[in-house]
Design an enzyme around this catalytic site. Structure first.
Site, short mmCIF file in Angstrom:
data_model
loop_
_atom_site.label_atom_id
_atom_site.label_comp_id
_atom_site.label_asym_id
_atom_site.label_seq_id
_atom_site.Cartn_x
_atom_site.Cartn_y
_atom_site.Cartn_z
N ARG A 14 -16.49 24.71 -16.48
CA ARG A 14 -14.86 24.10 -17.40
C ARG A 14 -14.96 23.65 -18.70
NH1 ARG A 14 -11.45 21.74 -12.40
NH2 ARG A 14 -11.71 23.23 -10.38
N HIS B 127 -12.60 35.65 -12.92
CA HIS B 127 -12.23 33.93 -12.62
C HIS B 127 -11.65 33.55 -12.16
CE1 HIS B 127 -12.62 30.40 -15.14
NE2 HIS B 127 -11.65 30.86 -15.12
N TYR C 280 4.65 40.51 -22.36
CA TYR C 280 4.90 40.57 -23.67
C TYR C 280 3.76 41.12 -25.11
CZ TYR C 280 9.65 39.74 -21.71
OH TYR C 280 10.31 38.89 -20.72
#
Length: 750
Positions: free
Chosen positions: A39, A85, A129
């Site tokens: 991470r 992932h 979008y």
């Protein structure tokens, strides 16, 4: 748990008895390693964390190269979390957004279409979008991934494979930087100019023993996407890059304008990762709220694609220097950028690395990628050459080939026996189309054979000669610099390194520029209300307090000093005096300025003096000496200094050590007094400390340092001097001590 157990620790239900401490430590270690590797820390080879690597690879699999059209970000995020992932879509999309922001990354890896946020701090539009594709930089990061240049591993569900690291023809770690917080460690690497990095890498190839000073001649410091000025001397930058850890002061870029009767300070570049809207709020608060900038009439945001903040001065003939110095000091127009180059050096091991080591790791990775790519291409060349040779043999005796194919039941075996060719060659002959039997095709095959033999010789020479390999890497670096640096878009350096006339206002301001060295008095009431009164000749009788409140602390100091506040939780808090409320009303509660829990209290308040030392002690009788300079923090949460064993333990005493002090006096609630040399106390920056005095059914009652030759002063005003009073209590640190002399006062003693 009910039920009987056999001698075997594993029960019939498959449950084992495991000590809780062992189970917790094992699982916490697993979690910590997962956080560090999967991470928070980037791989030193490609400068990416797993989520970024998976994003780029998934976009490549979707064929979103720079020449292709855009695809919805929701499609990309869906592929990433579905195949590679298995985490939240919001986290993956946030990572993708950052890769597309040209104010966050020096060289963006994602070409975003739509609203991807802005420097004001506004967030991106929803992923349904926005659209995206890879940039040329990301394409360079992935170049050669299909040529066995890197290892792959199964994805989380075992259905597909993902790269462990990218080939990375682009030095992404230092070019784009990285930040992250893991368990027990963190990383903060600023971005740099890729053209300068390529020069430094080529120099390191030619001079493997090059020093950090040599490399800094090519990479003078960070190059932030938002520009600015790194206002640090060369020595500070050198030390930071040599050790991999340090702090760099980054200032805004500004200039002065007089136009149309207006006197203006114009800010054109702001520090990295500072939101423009927050800067405007800070300046406006200084003008209208605290009224510390009486010379400023207004602040305006005239930014378009470029930053332009206008600070309008009231005095049309006034000089901008003093005002800008105040702005740099009181707002985020000047910030500290931490340098903490903690990376995974081999994909698994975290290590703090300097500039030279990070460049070396990248070069070694590129050398390995080159060798693997060369081996792959050699294998491909030899496979094609084998087929071309077989086809030429067939064309040389075409009649025999046709006869064998027409007459033999097993034509492949017959071809292999007659022409002494391999299975692959025989298969290629059998798959040959009739149109390939023309004369022109034979000429083309002979030309291809010559080319393949030359290519094979070149690849074999490259594998056999390391010098030739490093020369090839140098050529690749030259191509990278030509593609992304210099005259290329975003190629020129944006950040100025070193002290400039603009940054000198904050780095070496004089008394004329900064009018903050005036004497003042800090007042703290019994209930923790804090304020500043101008001047040092303040009579305690003239200080007013709220009804029911009273005096607690009065300190004579200056406006440019800092207060160091010790909390009973073992943390130290730093408050600049110039940011404290002025003498209006009764001030402001201290707890609103620092994050001190309600069940803890303030133990002591000092004026920060870097050369001074403090004695810290817990109620359990442990402590150490700390340099005051190491206790200064930058956040409201303070700086953890004294580690306490339990929630009920407290920092009991924090006392200033005079330069001449040589002895420690400590007494417990059992009335046993111990004197020992101050030299036996360790100097630490953080920890539990050492045992000062041993107790049985007792705790620490008081502690202080003093000069043995001058005597031990008591709070009552009495002075204990000479061997008659003190010698009997002398000992070594950690002993129980002797009964206090007759007439010794009750606590507080000193």
């Amino acid at each position: 748990m009910s039920g009987s157990h056999s001698g075997d620790p594993e029960t019939a239900a498959g449950i084992r008895d495991v000590p809780l401490a062992s189970a917790l430590s094992e699982r916490y270690l697993t979690y910590a390693l997962s956080t560090i590797v999967a991470r928070s820390l980037p791989d030193a080879r490609d400068g990416l964390k797993p989520v970024h690597r998976r994003l780029l690879y998934a976009m490549r699999q979707l064929k979103l190269d720079p020449a292709a059209g855009f695809k919805k970000c929701a499609r990309v995020v869906g592929d990433v979390i579905g195949k590679y992932h298995p985490h939240g879509d919001v986290a993956v999309y946030d990572a993708m957004v950052r890769l597309a922001q040209d104010f966050a990354l020096r060289y963006p890896l994602v070409d975003g279409h739509g609203n991807f946020g802005n420097i004001d701090g506004d967030g991106a539009a929803a992923m349904r979008y926005t659209e995206a594709r890879l940039t040329a930089v990301a394409e360079a990061m992935l170049d050669g991934i299909d040529e066995e240049t890197v290892d792959f591993r199964p994805t989380y569900d075992g259905e597909e494979e993902e790269p462990i690291v990218l080939p990375a023809a682009f030095p992404n770690l230092l070019a784009n930087g990285a930040t992250g917080i893991a368990v027990g460690m963190a990383t903060s690497i600023p971005p740099h100019n890729v053209g300068e990095l390529c020069l430094a890498l080529k120099h390191l190839i030619r001079h493997p023993e090059a020093s950090v000073e040599d490399l800094l001649a090519f990479v003078p410091g960070p190059d932030f996407p938002t520009g600015g000025i790194v206002a640090e001397p060369y020595e500070a930058i050198r030390d930071a890059y040599a050790t991999g850890r340090g702090n760099l002061r980054l200032s805004a870029r500004w200039h002065h304008e007089r136009d149309g009767g207006e006197n203006r300070i114009v800010i054109t570049e702001i520090p990295y990762q500072v939101q423009k809207s927050r800067l405007i709020e800070q300046i406006a608060a200084l003008v209208t709220g605290a009224e510390r900038l009486a010379a400023v009439a207004d602040v305006r945001d005239q930014s378009t694609e470029n930053v332009r903040l206008v600070v309008l001065l009231k005095d049309r003939k006034g000089e901008p220097g003093p005002v800008m110095a105040e702005l740099l000091r009181l707002t985020d127009l000047e910030v500290r950028i931490g340098l903490n180059m903690n990376v995974l050096v081999d994909g698994r091991t975290p290590r703090l690395s300097g500039l030279r080591e990070l460049l070396r790791i990248f070069l070694d990775h590129r050398f390995e990628v080159l060798r693997r790519r060369t081996s792959f291409r050699l294998k491909q060349t030899e496979a094609r050459l084998e087929i071309v040779v077989g086809l030429l043999l067939a064309l040389a005796d075409l009649d025999t080939v046709i006869r064998i194919i027409r007459e033999e039941d097993e034509p492949k075996a017959a071809l292999m026996a007659h022409f002494r060719i391999s299975d692959v060659q025989a298969e290629a002959i059998l798959n040959m189309r009739l149109r390939q039997l023309r004369r022109l095709n034979e000429i083309e095959l002979k030309a291809e054979r010559r080319t393949l033999k030359a290519t094979r010789a070149e690849l074999m020479a490259l594998l056999a000669d390391d010098n030739r390999a490093w020369a090839t890497i140098e050529d690749e670096l030259t191509q990278t610099a030509a593609r992304f640096a210099g005259d290329a878009p975003n190629g020129a350096r944006r950040t100025t390194i070193g002290l400039t006339p603009e940054s000198a206002l904050s780095a070496a301001a004089t008394e004329v520029v900064r009018a903050d060295a005036r004497p003042c008095t800090v007042v703290c009431s019994e209930r923790g209300w804090l304020r500043v009164i101008e001047g040092s000749a303040v009579s305690p009788d003239d200080i007013r307090y709220k009804e029911g409140d009273g005096p607690r602390l009065v300190l004579n100091t200056r406006r440019d000093d800092r207060l160091l506040i010790a909390g009973s939780n073992g943390r130290f808090y730093t408050l600049p005096v110039d940011r404290l409320p002025r003498d209006r009303g009764f001030g402001r509660p201290l707890r609103l300025m620092i994050d001190l829990a309600d069940d803890h209290d303030v133990i002591a308040v000092f004026v920060s003096e870097p050369e001074s030392r403090l004695l810290l002690a817990s109620a359990q009788g442990r402590g150490f000496v700390a340099d005051m300079a190491s206790l200064v923090g930058q956040t409201r949460a303070g700086k953890a200094v004294l580690t306490l064993d339990s929630e009920t333990e407290r920092l009991f005493k924090c006392a200033l050590i005079a330069p001449s002090d040589d002895t420690v006096a400590v007494i417990g609630s059992n009335r046993r007094l111990l004197l020992f040399p101050l030299a036996e106390m360790p100097v630490l920056t953080r920890g539990k400390g050492v045992i000062l005095q041993r107790y049985r059914d007792a705790t620490l009652a008081d502690i202080r340092t003093f000069t043995y030759a001058e005597g031990l002063p008591l709070r009552s005003g009495r002075l204990l001097r000479g061997d008659a009073h003190l010698r009997g209590c002398l000992g070594r640190r950690g002993q129980t001590g002797q009964p206090a002399p007759k007439g010794f006062p009750a606590a507080p003693l000193f």
